[in-house]
Motif scaffolding. Structure first.
Motif, short mmCIF file in Angstrom:
data_model
loop_
_atom_site.label_atom_id
_atom_site.label_comp_id
_atom_site.label_asym_id
_atom_site.label_seq_id
_atom_site.Cartn_x
_atom_site.Cartn_y
_atom_site.Cartn_z
N LEU A 136 0.60 -1.17 0.02
CA LEU A 136 -0.01 -0.11 0.00
C LEU A 136 1.00 1.00 -0.02
N GLY A 137 1.97 1.23 0.81
CA GLY A 137 2.71 2.30 0.93
C GLY A 137 3.66 2.77 0.06
N LEU A 138 4.55 1.41 -1.34
CA LEU A 138 4.70 1.73 -2.32
C LEU A 138 3.82 2.08 -3.35
N ALA A 139 3.04 1.74 -3.80
CA ALA A 139 1.03 1.87 -4.71
C ALA A 139 1.22 4.21 -4.51
N GLY A 140 0.96 3.87 -3.26
CA GLY A 140 0.84 5.78 -2.10
C GLY A 140 2.32 5.94 -2.86
N VAL A 155 -3.59 6.10 0.70
CA VAL A 155 -3.18 5.24 1.67
C VAL A 155 -4.63 5.59 2.69
N THR A 156 -4.75 6.62 3.64
CA THR A 156 -5.77 6.97 4.20
C THR A 156 -7.17 6.18 3.65
N SER A 157 -7.35 6.65 2.74
CA SER A 157 -9.15 5.60 2.23
C SER A 157 -8.77 4.32 2.27
N THR A 158 -7.59 3.36 2.25
CA THR A 158 -7.34 2.35 1.59
C THR A 158 -7.02 1.73 2.87
N LEU A 159 -6.86 2.22 4.33
CA LEU A 159 -6.62 1.94 5.77
C LEU A 159 -8.22 1.90 5.80
#
Length: 255
Positions: A136-140, A155-159
């Motif tokens: 997720l961090g990689l994509a963000g 990142v925030t929306s996915t979390l």
């Protein structure tokens, strides 16, 4: 000080107030304003990421004070985000990022709807898997560097879509952004010094950059406090509406 300083100080203050409280939108708002006055995408992204180093430090300290950080999540997000940001900076200085924007918009729209569904149903947060934060961090980090903003929305929306506690998700994402922005800025600088990226006009953005930094740093403590005191469900509603609004606006601009 030029009028640009005060304009971008106001932009930086408003953008950081939203970003620090909701975990997204500083890069999107700041980059959109820069692009609207004729700044190239690569110059806009480089400027915004340089400003994020300072605003991210202030925001991280604020969230640390209010205990809004999940340390294990922070380590995994930061590692992925740094790698993704460096790669995204290389891509942006090589090719146009417009080709991937429709996919980012579609992802944001989907995540926004998931968050709104959770707010409506009042679903309780569940523990977020330790296997997922790194990619997720990689994509963000990649989308953030290429689009000049996107770390928070992605990142925030996915979390939150995965059921994370909004306060921890926002505080951790904002703190990780400091390290991602520093790595991405270093990548832009390296591309410039090595001759991989040839650009003009960065010097003329110095007052705008100073305004973004000053406004963002001033807003960071207020935003950290807002994250601490806003109710869980209200915060989820606000984030969901913001994500859907951002996705809708970007879709309108693209199509």
């Amino acid at each position: 000080m030029t009028p640009d300083f005060w304009l971008f100080a106001a932009v930086g203050f408003a953008a950081q107030l939203v970003d620090g409280a909701l975990g997204m939108a500083y890069g999107v708002v700041s980059t959109t304003v820069l692009l609207s006055v004729g700044v190239s995408p690569a110059n806009a992204s480089a400027s915004v990421h340089a400003a994020k180093v300072f605003t991210g430090a202030a925001s991280g300290l604020s969230h640390l004070y209010y205990r809004n950080i999940d340390w294990r999540l922070l380590r995994l997000l930061t590692l992925g985000g740094v790698l993704g940001g460096v790669f995204g900076a290389y891509v942006l200085t090589s090719v146009s990022g417009d080709a991937i924007k429709p996919y980012v918009v579609a992802w944001l729209g989907l995540m926004g709807l998931v968050i709104l569904w959770r707010a409506w149903k009042g679903t309780r947060p569940r523990v977020f898997s330790w296997r997922s934060p790194f990619p997720l961090g990689l994509a963000g980090g990649f989308f953030d560097a290429v689009g000049g903003g996107g770390w928070g929305p992605v990142v925030t929306s996915t979390l939150l879509g995965a059921g994370a506690d909004p306060r921890k998700a926002i505080g951790t994402t904002n703190t990780a952004e400091l390290f991602v922005a520093a790595a991405t800025s270093a990548a832009f600088l390296g591309a410039l010094l090595s001759g991989h990226w040839e650009t003009a006009g960065l010097r003329g953005l110095l007052w705008s950059l100073a305004g973004l930094i000053a406004g963002g740093v001033a807003a960071a403590p207020i935003a950290g406090w807002m994250t601490k005191v806003l109710p869980h469900r209200l915060l989820t509603w606000i984030v969901g509406l913001l994500v859907v609004a951002l996705a809708g606006w970007q879709a309108f601009v693209l199509f």
